[in-house]
Scaffold this motif. Structure first.
Motif, short mmCIF file in Angstrom:
data_model
loop_
_atom_site.label_atom_id
_atom_site.label_comp_id
_atom_site.label_asym_id
_atom_site.label_seq_id
_atom_site.Cartn_x
_atom_site.Cartn_y
_atom_site.Cartn_z
N VAL A 84 0.84 -1.20 0.00
CA VAL A 84 0.00 0.00 0.00
C VAL A 84 0.87 1.25 0.00
O VAL A 84 0.62 2.21 -0.75
N ALA A 85 1.91 1.24 0.84
CA ALA A 85 2.78 2.42 0.95
C ALA A 85 3.50 2.69 -0.37
O ALA A 85 3.59 3.85 -0.82
N ILE A 86 4.01 1.65 -0.99
CA ILE A 86 4.70 1.83 -2.27
C ILE A 86 3.69 2.24 -3.34
O ILE A 86 3.95 3.14 -4.15
N GLY A 87 2.52 1.60 -3.34
CA GLY A 87 1.49 1.97 -4.30
C GLY A 87 1.09 3.42 -4.18
O GLY A 87 0.89 4.11 -5.19
N ARG A 88 0.95 3.90 -2.95
CA ARG A 88 0.57 5.31 -2.75
C ARG A 88 1.63 6.24 -3.32
O ARG A 88 1.31 7.27 -3.93
N ALA A 89 2.91 5.89 -3.15
CA ALA A 89 3.98 6.73 -3.69
C ALA A 89 3.97 6.76 -5.21
O ALA A 89 4.50 7.70 -5.82
N LEU A 90 3.38 5.75 -5.83
CA LEU A 90 3.35 5.69 -7.30
C LEU A 90 2.14 6.42 -7.89
O LEU A 90 2.05 6.55 -9.12
N MET A 91 1.23 6.89 -7.06
CA MET A 91 -0.03 7.43 -7.57
C MET A 91 0.12 8.74 -8.33
O MET A 91 -0.73 9.10 -9.14
N MET A 92 1.21 9.47 -8.09
CA MET A 92 1.42 10.74 -8.81
C MET A 92 2.31 10.55 -10.04
O MET A 92 2.84 11.52 -10.58
N ASP A 93 2.48 9.30 -10.48
CA ASP A 93 3.29 9.00 -11.66
C ASP A 93 4.69 9.60 -11.53
O ASP A 93 5.15 10.37 -12.38
N PRO A 94 5.42 9.23 -10.46
CA PRO A 94 6.72 9.86 -10.20
C PRO A 94 7.81 9.40 -11.16
O PRO A 94 7.75 8.30 -11.73
N GLN A 95 8.82 10.25 -11.33
CA GLN A 95 10.04 9.86 -12.02
C GLN A 95 10.94 9.05 -11.09
O GLN A 95 11.68 8.18 -11.52
N VAL A 96 10.89 9.41 -9.81
CA VAL A 96 11.83 8.89 -8.81
C VAL A 96 11.03 8.46 -7.59
O VAL A 96 10.12 9.16 -7.16
N VAL A 97 11.39 7.31 -7.02
CA VAL A 97 10.83 6.89 -5.74
C VAL A 97 11.98 6.61 -4.77
O VAL A 97 12.94 5.91 -5.13
N LEU A 98 11.87 7.15 -3.58
CA LEU A 98 12.85 6.94 -2.51
C LEU A 98 12.26 5.96 -1.52
O LEU A 98 11.17 6.19 -0.98
N LEU A 99 12.95 4.85 -1.27
CA LEU A 99 12.45 3.79 -0.40
C LEU A 99 13.37 3.64 0.81
O LEU A 99 14.55 3.33 0.66
N ASP A 100 12.81 3.82 2.00
CA ASP A 100 13.60 3.73 3.23
C ASP A 100 13.32 2.39 3.92
O ASP A 100 12.26 2.19 4.50
N GLU A 101 14.27 1.47 3.83
CA GLU A 101 14.21 0.16 4.49
C GLU A 101 12.90 -0.58 4.18
O GLU A 101 12.15 -0.98 5.08
N PRO A 102 12.60 -0.81 2.90
CA PRO A 102 11.30 -1.43 2.57
C PRO A 102 11.15 -2.86 3.07
O PRO A 102 10.01 -3.33 3.20
N SER A 103 12.24 -3.57 3.34
CA SER A 103 12.11 -4.96 3.80
C SER A 103 12.16 -5.10 5.31
O SER A 103 12.05 -6.21 5.83
N ALA A 104 12.31 -3.99 6.05
CA ALA A 104 12.48 -4.05 7.50
C ALA A 104 11.26 -4.68 8.17
O ALA A 104 10.11 -4.31 7.90
#
Length: 243
Positions: free
Chosen positions: A148-168
């Motif tokens: 959900v968190a990653i999906g929400r970051a993609l909703m604005m059709d970004p060029q760049v996504v910054l992911l902080d410890e996604p597997s933690a």
């Protein structure tokens, strides 16, 4: 923009949370179009601080950040989202009382007209989100919340996504799934900067990596070069790599 031109460039950043206490001490990075860039290093090295500095969440005392030809140093997070940068924090990255669909709608709040189109894209990447769109986020597992968190970051059709410890905090199975999702997102044309404690898996999927130590660049190279570098292995990977 050519692959030779940096999409994001951070130069000689000095930054911190408290006055006169620097966490970043002159570190730099570049992200090129289509790349996955990994940032690894020991606890307290400044990895998450670097990501937050790029996203306008930490005061930058010196140095600069560029998005293409535009200097974005000191811009606020909402200004950066409008310019095509998404951010997924490590913790508190969903609205637990909202449904999956409502969480995704929050991701498109600056351009609500994009929701239908972007929901289809996110649903292709994460079919579970479409299947359970009416379920509240507080009923999801940790791995599902990360979707959900990653999906929400993609909703604005970004060029760049910054992911902080996604597997933690995820089970090994969900960790593998998250890394597979990151690779798929990159294949859809999104460039990513990934901070990870699971150094082995991070370096396996990233095009280039940076090892931070005490807020400075200790080593940099392709993911494969860092995995095979004897100094990186002896100084960092022995304690950072999982089984």
């Amino acid at each position: 923009m050519s692959a030779d031109q940096a999409l994001v460039r951070a130069d000689d950043l000095v930054a911190g949370y408290l006055p006169e206490v620097d966490i970043l001490n002159g570190c730099s990075l570049e992200l090129h179009p289509g790349e996955i860039v990994g940032i690894i290093g020991p606890n307290g090295a400044g990895k998450s601080t670097l990501l937050k500095a790029v996203f306008g969440l930490v005061d930058i005392r010196s140095g600069s950040i560029h998005l293409g030809d535009e200097e974005i140093t000191g811009l606020s997070p909402h200004q950066l989202v409008a310019r095509g940068i998404g951010f997924v924090p490590q913790t508190e990255n969903v609205f637990p009382r909202l449904t999956i669909q409502e969480n995704l709608e929050m991701g498109a709040f600056q351009k609500p007209g994009l929701f239908g189109e972007r929901f289809e894209v996110v649903a292709e990447l994460f079919p579970l989100l479409a299947e359970r769109r009416s379920q509240r986020a507080d009923g999801l597992s940790g791995g599902q919340r990360q979707m959900v968190a990653i999906g929400r970051a993609l909703m604005m059709d970004p060029q760049v996504v910054l992911l902080d410890e996604p597997s933690a905090g995820l089970s090994p199975a969900y960790q593998d799934e998250v890394f597979e999702q990151i690779t798929r997102i990159a294949q859809h044309g999104v460039s990513l900067i990934l901070v990870e404690q699971n150094a082995r898996r991070c370096l396996e999927i990233c095009d280039r990596g940076y090892v931070l130590d005490q807020g400075v660049n200790a080593y940099t190279g392709t993911g494969q070069e860092l995995l095979e570098d004897p100094k990186v292995i002896s100084l960092y990977l022995g304690t950072l790599m999982g089984s």
